[in-house]
Design a protein around this motif. Structure first.
Motif, PDB file in Angstrom:
ATOM      1  N   GLU A 119      17.079  -0.828 -11.065  1.00 21.05           N
ATOM      2  CA  GLU A 119      16.247  -0.098 -12.023  1.00 21.05           C
ATOM      3  C   GLU A 119      15.202   0.723 -11.286  1.00 21.05           C
ATOM      4  N   ILE A 120      14.971   1.944 -11.745  1.00 20.06           N
ATOM      5  CA  ILE A 120      13.843   2.760 -11.296  1.00 20.06           C
ATOM      6  C   ILE A 120      12.992   3.052 -12.514  1.00 20.06           C
ATOM      7  N   ASN A 121      11.767   2.551 -12.490  1.00 18.60           N
ATOM      8  CA  ASN A 121      10.885   2.701 -13.644  1.00 18.60           C
ATOM      9  C   ASN A 121       9.428   2.716 -13.184  1.00 18.60           C
ATOM     10  N   PRO A 122       8.858   3.927 -12.982  1.00 12.48           N
ATOM     11  CA  PRO A 122       9.431   5.212 -13.373  1.00 12.48           C
ATOM     12  C   PRO A 122      10.022   5.979 -12.188  1.00 12.48           C
ATOM     13  N   LEU A 123      10.898   6.923 -12.531  1.00 12.40           N
ATOM     14  CA  LEU A 123      11.284   7.980 -11.605  1.00 12.40           C
ATOM     15  C   LEU A 123      10.373   9.156 -11.921  1.00 12.40           C
ATOM     16  N   ALA A 124       9.471   9.459 -11.006  1.00 12.60           N
ATOM     17  CA  ALA A 124       8.477  10.507 -11.256  1.00 12.60           C
ATOM     18  C   ALA A 124       9.010  11.870 -10.843  1.00 12.60           C
ATOM     19  N   VAL A 125       8.597  12.882 -11.587  1.00 15.16           N
ATOM     20  CA  VAL A 125       8.959  14.270 -11.292  1.00 15.16           C
ATOM     21  C   VAL A 125       7.671  15.060 -11.133  1.00 15.16           C
ATOM     22  N   SER A 126       7.486  15.679  -9.976  1.00  8.27           N
ATOM     23  CA  SER A 126       6.274  16.456  -9.723  1.00  8.27           C
ATOM     24  C   SER A 126       6.377  17.825 -10.380  1.00  8.27           C
ATOM     25  N   ALA A 127       5.278  18.563 -10.343  1.00 12.57           N
ATOM     26  CA  ALA A 127       5.263  19.913 -10.919  1.00 12.57           C
ATOM     27  C   ALA A 127       6.255  20.828 -10.212  1.00 12.57           C
ATOM     28  N   ALA A 128       6.539  20.525  -8.931  1.00 15.73           N
ATOM     29  CA  ALA A 128       7.482  21.335  -8.159  1.00 15.73           C
ATOM     30  C   ALA A 128       8.927  20.897  -8.349  1.00 15.73           C
ATOM     31  N   GLY A 129       9.140  19.865  -9.173  1.00 18.46           N
ATOM     32  CA  GLY A 129      10.501  19.404  -9.423  1.00 18.46           C
ATOM     33  C   GLY A 129      10.982  18.338  -8.468  1.00 18.46           C
ATOM     34  N   GLN A 130      10.109  17.848  -7.586  1.00 15.84           N
ATOM     35  CA  GLN A 130      10.482  16.789  -6.657  1.00 15.84           C
ATOM     36  C   GLN A 130      10.540  15.452  -7.396  1.00 15.84           C
ATOM     37  N   VAL A 131      11.544  14.639  -7.107  1.00 14.93           N
ATOM     38  CA  VAL A 131      11.693  13.345  -7.766  1.00 14.93           C
ATOM     39  C   VAL A 131      11.326  12.227  -6.801  1.00 14.93           C
ATOM     40  N   ALA A 163       0.867  -1.180   0.000  1.00 21.62           N
ATOM     41  CA  ALA A 163       0.000   0.000   0.000  1.00 21.62           C
ATOM     42  C   ALA A 163       0.902   1.228   0.000  1.00 21.62           C
ATOM     43  N   GLU A 164       0.662   2.119  -0.946  1.00 23.21           N
ATOM     44  CA  GLU A 164       1.568   3.251  -1.135  1.00 23.21           C
ATOM     45  C   GLU A 164       0.768   4.514  -1.422  1.00 23.21           C
ATOM     46  N   SER A 165       1.267   5.649  -0.967  1.00 22.15           N
ATOM     47  CA  SER A 165       0.598   6.921  -1.230  1.00 22.15           C
ATOM     48  C   SER A 165       0.526   7.174  -2.734  1.00 22.15           C
ATOM     49  N   LYS A 166      -0.553   7.784  -3.172  1.00 18.16           N
ATOM     50  CA  LYS A 166      -0.686   8.160  -4.578  1.00 18.16           C
ATOM     51  C   LYS A 166       0.167   9.398  -4.845  1.00 18.16           C
ATOM     52  N   TYR A 167       0.775   9.449  -6.033  1.00 16.48           N
ATOM     53  CA  TYR A 167       1.683  10.534  -6.366  1.00 16.48           C
ATOM     54  C   TYR A 167       1.306  11.118  -7.716  1.00 16.48           C
ATOM     55  N   ASP A 168       1.228  12.435  -7.777  1.00  9.44           N
ATOM     56  CA  ASP A 168       0.903  13.115  -9.026  1.00  9.44           C
ATOM     57  C   ASP A 168       2.194  13.518  -9.736  1.00  9.44           C
ATOM     58  N   ALA A 169       2.442  12.896 -10.867  1.00 10.34           N
ATOM     59  CA  ALA A 169       3.685  13.123 -11.603  1.00 10.34           C
ATOM     60  C   ALA A 169       3.444  13.978 -12.835  1.00 10.34           C
ATOM     61  N   LYS A 170       4.351  14.908 -13.053  1.00 14.26           N
ATOM     62  CA  LYS A 170       4.315  15.716 -14.269  1.00 14.26           C
ATOM     63  C   LYS A 170       5.103  15.028 -15.374  1.00 14.26           C
ATOM     64  N   ASP A 171       6.251  14.452 -15.026  1.00  9.12           N
ATOM     65  CA  ASP A 171       7.095  13.725 -15.976  1.00  9.12           C
ATOM     66  C   ASP A 171       7.536  12.419 -15.338  1.00  9.12           C
TER      67      ASP A 171
END
Length: 405
Positions: free
Chosen positions: A181-193, A88-96
């Protein structure tokens, strides 16, 4: 040996690689004591890829929905494997979303850093979008920054990504790994990875050098003695199913895709091999074509195998030598079948399966021509570029009477 995602995230966290708040779920009722906020993502903890397509990943917003979803996921087999735990993991909003990996290149005998500015990619399927840096000498942050620059990253994002790549490499070395491997590495709108998903593959020969890993391996072996999925993902070689179609591929992803396609087309796979890396039983250095020759002989010695389906894509070392390997295989087996000096036992244990090649990639143009010219008889050697067509041909040929010369 591949780790499950929740184990990967634990190792990432210890190395300082950013991961989301998460919680291991051993039973649906554990969700009543969830310590992270909704909405959450429930993930089946199995080794198979594409869990989301199979229904093994669910986004839920309430405890009631989470318990119901967990009950379904616990009872959902993916590639024949039922999860013993969920994540169970927190949901994350990714821009890239990016792709990062550190992998041991067995051809170069050196670690290679990989990076791509898209996530829906496989390190075993190289392309123009995948950037790489070979670690030729003692590692330094320079290698990680060089990968970031080749990916076209700048400023704070380039620094964040290169820091993560450096930590991935440290983990790679500390644990004697074949792949991080990291797939995906998410990047938020604020630039957080954030590392949303990851894969770690332990070098089987190094397991006993690490008590923690040896203990994990023992538990996996005891729990999955008959697990088809673990047989395939341990080193990607020697999957045994009592079917008529033997499969060879140049990557775990390609092997799984081919198996899935054969099943969906109504065929039944037999012994299958991943030729990308050396086999665990190999005691001396070898090439791709060496492994191809060995695998062809092994499949020919299995009387149940009527067709050998080969799915090779992208690039392979010394592709020009493939026709010679196949020609030698065909000639030897035909001679054994026809020779009056062959022993009765040999005649019974050896046969020549039909062969279907799926070759996709610019490097295979000459190889296709040479292989087509080898066709000793109609329908005994077929070369195509489309996987679905190759699978359909293999399934069709498997239904015919055994080939006899």
């Amino acid at each position: 040996m591949d780790l499950l995602e929740y184990q990967v995230k634990e190792w990432f966290g210890k190395m300082g690689i950013p991961v989301l708040p998460s919680q291991r779920i051993d039973h649906p009722t554990d969700l009543k004591r969830l310590k992270i906020r909704y909405p959450i993502v429930l993930k089946s903890q199995v080794h198979a890829d594409e869990r989301a397509k199979a229904g093994g990943v669910r986004i839920v917003e309430t405890t009631i929905d989470a318990i119901a979803a967990a009950q379904n996921i616990f009872n959902l087999p993916i590639w024949g494997e039922l999860p013993e735990v969920l994540l169970a993991e927190s949901k994350y909003d990714a821009k890239d979303e990016f792709y990062l990996a550190v992998v041991l290149d067995t051809a170069l005998c050196r670690p290679v850093l990989l990076g791509c500015k898209q996530s829906d990619i496989d390190w075993e399927s190289p392309g123009e979008k995948m950037q790489y840096v070979v670690v030729e000498q003692e590692f330094s942050p320079f290698y990680a920054r060089r990968l970031g620059l080749k990916m076209g990253l700048q400023g704070a994002l380039m620094q964040s990504v290169s820091d993560i790549v450096e930590k991935m490499y440290q983990l790679f070395v500390q644990k004697d790994l074949d792949l991080v491997e990291i797939n995906p590495l998410a990047v938020s709108a604020a630039g957080q990875v954030m590392a949303l998903n990851g894969k770690i593959r332990v070098n089987p020969r190094a397991i006993n050098r690490h008590p923690e890993i040896a203990q994990m391996a023992a538990k996996i072996a005891n729990r999955n003695k008959t697990s088809r999925t673990n047989n395939i993902l341990g080193d990607g070689n020697g999957l045994g199913i009592n079917g008529k179609i033997g499969i060879l591929a140049n990557g775990t992803g390609s092997l799984l895709t081919t198996l899935d396609a054969v099943f969906n087309t109504g065929g039944k796979p037999g012994m299958s091999f991943n030729l990308r890396h050396s086999f665990l039983t190999d005691t001396t250095p070898n090439t791709f074509c060496d492994r191809l020759a060995t695998s062809l002989r092994n499949l020919a010695s299995d009387k149940s195998i009527q067709v050998i389906l080969m799915n090779f894509m992208g690039t392979i070392p010394d592709a020009s030598q493939m026709p010679e390997v196949v020609a030698n295989f065909i000639q030897v087996d035909l001679q054994e079948l026809k020779s009056p000096l062959s022993t009765t036992s040999k005649k019974k244990s050896r046969h020549l399966p039909r062969m279907v090649f799926r070759l996709a990639g610019a490097d295979f143009q000459d190889t296709k021509k040479h292989l087509t010219a080898l066709n000793p008889e109609s329908d005994t050697l077929i070369v195509v570029e489309n996987l679905n067509e190759a699978v359909a041909q293999a399934v069709r040929l498997a239904k015919l009477p055994a080939y006899k010369k």
